[in-house]
Design a protein around this motif. Structure first.
Motif, PDB file in Angstrom:
ATOM      1  N   VAL A 168       1.864   0.805 -10.030  1.00  0.00           N
ATOM      2  CA  VAL A 168       0.533   0.690  -9.422  1.00  0.00           C
ATOM      3  C   VAL A 168      -0.165  -0.574  -9.913  1.00  0.00           C
ATOM      4  O   VAL A 168      -0.715  -1.345  -9.114  1.00  0.00           O
ATOM      5  N   MET A 228       1.454  -3.709  -8.354  1.00  0.00           N
ATOM      6  CA  MET A 228       1.140  -3.874  -6.933  1.00  0.00           C
ATOM      7  C   MET A 228      -0.307  -4.338  -6.737  1.00  0.00           C
ATOM      8  O   MET A 228      -0.581  -5.148  -5.853  1.00  0.00           O
ATOM      9  N   VAL A 229      -1.217  -3.855  -7.569  1.00  0.00           N
ATOM     10  CA  VAL A 229      -2.607  -4.319  -7.480  1.00  0.00           C
ATOM     11  C   VAL A 229      -2.694  -5.786  -7.884  1.00  0.00           C
ATOM     12  O   VAL A 229      -3.400  -6.572  -7.240  1.00  0.00           O
ATOM     13  N   TYR A 246       0.821  -1.205   0.000  1.00  0.00           N
ATOM     14  CA  TYR A 246       0.000   0.000   0.000  1.00  0.00           C
ATOM     15  C   TYR A 246       0.861   1.263   0.000  1.00  0.00           C
ATOM     16  O   TYR A 246       0.527   2.250  -0.655  1.00  0.00           O
ATOM     17  N   ILE A 270       2.079   1.838  -3.488  1.00  0.00           N
ATOM     18  CA  ILE A 270       1.005   2.348  -4.341  1.00  0.00           C
ATOM     19  C   ILE A 270       0.805   3.840  -4.104  1.00  0.00           C
ATOM     20  O   ILE A 270       0.697   4.630  -5.049  1.00  0.00           O
TER      21      ILE A 270
END
Length: 65
Positions: free
Chosen positions: A47, A50-51, A6, A9
């Motif tokens: 991003v 990481m998702v 997190y 991100i």
């Protein structure tokens, strides 16, 4: 590990916002705008990755039960 993901991100989103301030829409592919576009693209990739990592960890946790 989840907190680190997190954090990365949020950091990438901050870099996208920072690089967006350097964009010149009249000359998008020259000078600082070119560098800003590369930074925005790289941060966007971070991003997305990481998702994907968060989703794969959730799926592996559910399939392990």
């Amino acid at each position: 590990m989840k907190i680190l993901i997190y954090f990365l991100i949020v950091l990438a989103l901050g870099l996208i916002a920072y690089n967006a301030t350097f964009l010149d829409f009249q000359n998008t592919f020259s000078g600082d705008s070119k560098t800003a576009l590369i930074g925005i693209l790289a941060s966007s990739i971070v991003v997305v990755l990481m998702v994907i990592l968060l989703m794969s960890r959730a799926i592996s946790k559910k399939s392990g039960e």
